[in-house]
Enzyme design. Sequence first.
Site, PDB file in Angstrom:
ATOM      1  N   CYS A  47       0.797  -1.227   0.000  1.00  0.00           N
ATOM      2  CA  CYS A  47       0.000   0.000   0.000  1.00  0.00           C
ATOM      3  C   CYS A  47       0.829   1.275   0.000  1.00  0.00           C
ATOM      4  CB  CYS A  47      -0.954   0.021   1.190  1.00  0.00           C
ATOM      5  SG  CYS A  47      -0.112   0.152   2.797  1.00  0.00           S
ATOM      6  N   CYS A  77       7.807   0.368   4.175  1.00  0.00           N
ATOM      7  CA  CYS A  77       7.406   1.341   3.151  1.00  0.00           C
ATOM      8  C   CYS A  77       7.469   2.771   3.665  1.00  0.00           C
ATOM      9  CB  CYS A  77       5.999   1.037   2.638  1.00  0.00           C
ATOM     10  SG  CYS A  77       4.686   1.273   3.855  1.00  0.00           S
ATOM     11  N   CYS A 117      -2.634 -17.253  -0.791  1.00  0.00           N
ATOM     12  CA  CYS A 117      -1.915 -16.615  -1.898  1.00  0.00           C
ATOM     13  C   CYS A 117      -0.480 -16.327  -1.504  1.00  0.00           C
ATOM     14  CB  CYS A 117      -2.621 -15.341  -2.364  1.00  0.00           C
ATOM     15  SG  CYS A 117      -2.179 -13.835  -1.465  1.00  0.00           S
ATOM     16  N   CYS A 152      -4.895  -9.716   5.843  1.00  0.00           N
ATOM     17  CA  CYS A 152      -4.911 -10.889   4.967  1.00  0.00           C
ATOM     18  C   CYS A 152      -6.259 -10.911   4.260  1.00  0.00           C
ATOM     19  CB  CYS A 152      -4.702 -12.170   5.768  1.00  0.00           C
ATOM     20  SG  CYS A 152      -4.846 -13.668   4.765  1.00  0.00           S
ATOM     21  N   CYS A 154      -7.145 -13.514   2.177  1.00  0.00           N
ATOM     22  CA  CYS A 154      -7.435 -14.882   1.735  1.00  0.00           C
ATOM     23  C   CYS A 154      -7.962 -15.802   2.834  1.00  0.00           C
ATOM     24  CB  CYS A 154      -6.183 -15.528   1.145  1.00  0.00           C
ATOM     25  SG  CYS A 154      -5.549 -14.771  -0.354  1.00  0.00           S
ATOM     26  N   LEU A 264      10.171  18.143  11.406  1.00  0.00           N
ATOM     27  CA  LEU A 264      10.889  17.203  12.253  1.00  0.00           C
ATOM     28  C   LEU A 264      10.345  15.804  11.994  1.00  0.00           C
ATOM     29  CD1 LEU A 264      10.967  19.134  15.646  1.00  0.00           C
ATOM     30  CD2 LEU A 264      12.536  19.289  13.713  1.00  0.00           C
ATOM     31  N   LEU A 271       4.620  12.093   7.554  1.00  0.00           N
ATOM     32  CA  LEU A 271       5.235  12.592   6.322  1.00  0.00           C
ATOM     33  C   LEU A 271       5.365  11.494   5.272  1.00  0.00           C
ATOM     34  CD1 LEU A 271       8.152  14.854   7.630  1.00  0.00           C
ATOM     35  CD2 LEU A 271       5.833  15.521   6.987  1.00  0.00           C
ATOM     36  N   GLN A1203     -10.806 -21.990   2.098  1.00  0.00           N
ATOM     37  CA  GLN A1203     -11.604 -21.226   1.136  1.00  0.00           C
ATOM     38  C   GLN A1203     -12.942 -20.800   1.735  1.00  0.00           C
ATOM     39  OE1 GLN A1203     -10.922 -20.400  -2.576  1.00  0.00           O
ATOM     40  NE2 GLN A1203      -9.171 -20.299  -1.220  1.00  0.00           N
ATOM     41  N   GLU A1270     -16.229 -19.409  -4.646  1.00  0.00           N
ATOM     42  CA  GLU A1270     -17.137 -18.265  -4.612  1.00  0.00           C
ATOM     43  C   GLU A1270     -18.275 -18.360  -3.588  1.00  0.00           C
ATOM     44  OE1 GLU A1270     -17.419 -16.217  -8.862  1.00  0.00           O
ATOM     45  OE2 GLU A1270     -18.047 -18.305  -8.932  1.00  0.00           O
TER      46      GLU A1270
END
Length: 1338
Positions: A47, A77, A117, A152, A154, A264, A271, A1203, A1270
């Site tokens: 992200c 990140c 995954c 997560c 999945c 700072l 930031l 699933q 599904e």
Amino acid sequence: MASPAKSSELIFYINGKKVVEKNADPEEMLLGYLRRKVGLTGTKYGCGEGGCGACTIMVSRYDPVQDSVHHSAVTACLLPICSLYGAAVVTVEGVGSTKTKLHPVQERIAKAHGSQCGFCTPGMVMSMYTLLRNKPKPTMEEIRETLEGNLCRCTGYRPIVDGFKSFCDKQQCCQNKEEGGKCCMENGYFHDQEEDVSEELFGTEDFLPHDPTQDIIFPPELLLMGKKQDGGQLCFQGDRVKWISPALLKDLAHLKAQYPDAPLLVGNTTLGPKMNLNRAVYPVLLHTGRIPELRAISRSSNGLRVGAGCSLSALKDALQRGMEQLNPEKSRVYQALVQTLQCLAAKQIRNVATIGGNIMSADPKYDLSSVLAAAESTLHIVSTAGVREVCLNEEFFTGFGKTALRPDEILLAIDIPHSKPWEFVSAFRQAQRREFAFSILNAGMRVVFRDESPVVESLDLFYGGVGPTLVKARTTCKELTGRVWDEKLLAEGTQLLREEISLSPTAPGGRVEYRRTLVLSFFFKFYVQVLLELKQKGIAVSDPPPEYLSALEQYRNELPHGHHTFQMVPEVQPFTDPVGRPRMHQAAFQQATGEAQYYDDIPAVQGELFVSMVTSTRAHAKIMSIDASAALAMPGVVTFITAEHVPGQNRRLWFGNIEELFAEEEVICVGQIIGAIVAESRELAKRALRLVIVTYEDVLPVFFTIEEAIEHQSFFEPKRKLERGNVEEGFERSDHILEGELYMGGQEHFYMETQGVIAVPRGEAGEMELYVATQHAAYTQEVVGLTLGVESNKITCHVKRLGGGFGGKVMKIASLSAITATAAYRTGRAVRCVLERGDDMLITSGRHPFLGKYKVGYMNDGTILAADITYYSNGGCTLDESSFIMEKALLHMDNGYKIPHLRGRGFVCRTFLPSYTAFRGFGGPQGLTIIESVLHEVAAKCGLPAHQVREVNMYQGESSLTHHRQLFSPTDMLRCWSECLEKSDYEERLLAVQRFNSSNRWRKRGMSIVPLKFGIGFSKGFYNQGAALVNIYKDGSVLVSHGGTEMGQGINTKAIQIASRILKVPMSSIHVKETCTGNVPNAAPSAASFGTDAVGMAVKNACEKLMGRLEPIKKKNPEYTWKKLVVEAYCQKISLSATGFFMGPHTGVDWERSEGTAYYYFTFGACCSEVEIDCLTGDHKNIRTDIVMDVGRSLNPALDIGQVEGGFVQGLGLYTIEELQFSPDGALRTRGPSDYKIPALSDVPHILNTHLLTNAGNPHAIYSSKGIGEPPVFFGCTVFFAIKEAIAAARRERGLSESFSLSSPATAEKIHMACQETFTTAASSSEGGRCRPWAINV
């Protein structure tokens, strides 16, 4: 006084190896450095704002104050490499590997089936690894807190917890202890069950022991550096930014005077997102992380002094230690702060974010300021002019992001006082998600009484989230001072707050009415809490009504746990046959070690370029001009491409509708791709985007909502209709007629891996290789070929695995691949495209919003005779797969109910939004939910329990016909229903819910149970096919290639299990390398829960061919080993390669006649959920969910249960917290995890039980199994309807109608407003006129 000489060398360690950077760039974050410079790609980009946990690593530092090394989990990140001076970094690669030795953390998450995954798995591993470095025997609560910042999409989290809780000391467990003394760490439970039913998905007896002495040590060199502390100043100069890191406070003061506009920075959590997402540039950054005074914490008799650079984690620890040492009366401020800190951000953020940063950000949604202001905290400010003190209150904040500090001043420390004997302090907050979410509204409240009396001496009410700054209800506080703390004060206080705390109807963030009511609800909670404490202290105040006490209860966030049962394989099945057994995901170890490769993990080839998309900022406009000259003038920018540069077709037909790759003359949504910048690096490409100037001329009409599309009669063709019986006749025979509607909002896929591709031109005959994240490689190949004007045989698509797909990587990725391929074609160089999270959400869109309008005729007993339902979906600006999705909604409109007279009509609305696309369930959840809403409302009107009305309407008997006249047997659906009622103890718990509701005024519970009938396969029959290629090598190893895509569902694992059964070789001898269009052509997409059915049959077919060829040799030489058998076949010139093909059933629907076999077969199930809501805030807790699922004979119970649970939790998000917001101009506002919330660990039901139906079969599919990907998403609606039951209980108590509107998702705002309790009415706005809303329901 000048500091010692500056250093330009950045020294730190990565996985035990020394790193020396002589020219460190202050703008470079550790994530990019690890992935692109060091080549450690196990740390993932999810992200770019610290909101998902995929990039979690461990940072270790020596603390000279405590003379110890501290380990922190941190998001890479947001971590500038320049902040790492003297630190040791450990990534997932440094923890363990399959080549050397796995760490127990990696082993256990894999063996417990906690990696699907796999994209989030390295982050999960690093969070848990860091916890174990700090505490080898953690508690369950510590595990929960550690994992709250790791998302997560999945698994549903439960298997991850199952693996990690094995590290707990069993004596310390269990927060999850159940009735009967059963510990959550015991994998299974026992009551009367069949002998062939098992609960053990994995064994713990062979787990690697955890030995902390084997972990990487903190480098001695860094220890010496830390102890040396020479006070030197560090300076790093980049191309655009200078980084200065002083070690002395006085030097910092001089630097701030020299650079007053320089921010700072310590943790970079404020930031960092601005730098990463908004490309903000700060010419000078002052890093304060090396100054001891800013990190110091000291205690006095009056309270705690906390350095402004103290991390929130350190603050929380200090406050908790203070609470242990002080009596409760003196630690009320500490208690309020700890309560807030437990919900504030995530562990990874709290480990680096500072209390000073939280205050100085001056953002009212940051919770601490309201509590600190209420506690009358004091700020110590330092500058070259000296030190001064400032009271932290509303006057300190002069505007959004602004404070009363002069530019040259620095926040040094905060004094947090002890509470006094007759002083009461409390904190309140409400957010989209209880943890790891910015607050919608927060409050800090304090009241002081005259000694031993109920008379208010002073009162402070601070609110964050009702204005651009912190707000104090000054008038209210003044008026209530001197008053007795009683019901009259409550009433007058409520009225005063209503008048004083105003909020503009156009206020940023929206939810205006909701925030107004929360102001009053929080005050009421505070009133009751203080009243109770006064009573306990013996003060003569009125007793709070018993039902009021429920207003004080706080939801406890707990780890999910539960039971899972499945049918074991027959005793006669050979142990070597893996089919039907719970086997670990075949790549789980690689995923847990970071070795599993995703498309963006592939090393860059020489000369590789990067492409970024220029998108429209208008919803409907003519493109007047595009000026990329400024961007092209930037060094490193190679080219800019638009429609005119496409060598083949920029426009292509999709079922009669034109799809444009690049917008040519007109844009039709915000986010439509107009052009693309191609540059030497991703950073350059992102910077250059901002220099491309597009001028527009707006075009009318422009509209975004379903209602507006209906008004404009703007629909895509074809419009669909299904009808059974005579609806009008059914209405005439009915006792009652009911009309209503239900709106379901859309959903973002939020796969952890964003979309992207690498296009590599081969320079010969137009050949091009694509390494692409797609669920439909053949379609991507086709679109790229059309775009480049070459045949498909020149385009080869490779797919190793996906970091989640959920339908979102079928269509849109083909266009992105075509643009990337065009860039590669034009430059002759490899080009990489990786969408940032915000761009991914903007460009690719998600699940369709639906509006269902219904008219239903029913009898007094709840039997439905007739229903006429019209479905409207928001398709966006192009067709995509919207018509197929609408068809699936119509085909599922009956669910498990036989309604004699049923009519459904479907309209796909054409609007000026990005086109909606496939999403797990593909219209099924929307179609199913609307008929369930009909059943729910009929039950309410009849005054009958909803489950009773559902039962009376269900299909019965051995065989039935659906509304589209497909024959099926409902037997297993009815079995699932009965077992779910039994296993959930539905009747008994329903009575318990009723008892709870009768004794709790502000808390209500609800339960709901629904059945499921879900069609498997493609209703477009030509897609029901599968192909595979199986090669046997002379050493006996087997390579399987197939047309499916591995995206976490375990299709490769199941293919290996099938091949192992047929070939009679161990799974370890079989490998699936990748999906490749050069190996298996023209493959159908991995979708519709049909992947394993198609691929499994194809693999079986290929293996049977090979065994047929080997059989004569085997028969002649029965003593031959497998390897010898293969060698002999080779010597006899017998082909050891075979293709397999599965020609699936012909399916299709005659829409004119409303009939047809739409699906291969049906998967059945039933689900029951119980929830509790807080009527005062709309918050809710998912208490328990029980699922019974018919998966036929499971090929792999571990994968299938994974699933089921993962699908359910994704559905839980769809129906409760995942809310997409669009501006009135059609721009998506929710473009990242800070705004868009998917379920986190604490959102999962505390008890989640999953049972696979026993003795079920399926003659249509591979080894009697069933598709499962599904169907479980729909089960999230049980939480929605349980919430609706709870709201109905609250309304019933107030004498309000039990029929009310509640749209999905049932967010806290909607729950609270639907309850229509006292404060909702009191806070209702009297302002008239139409105002431009913050967000619209599309």
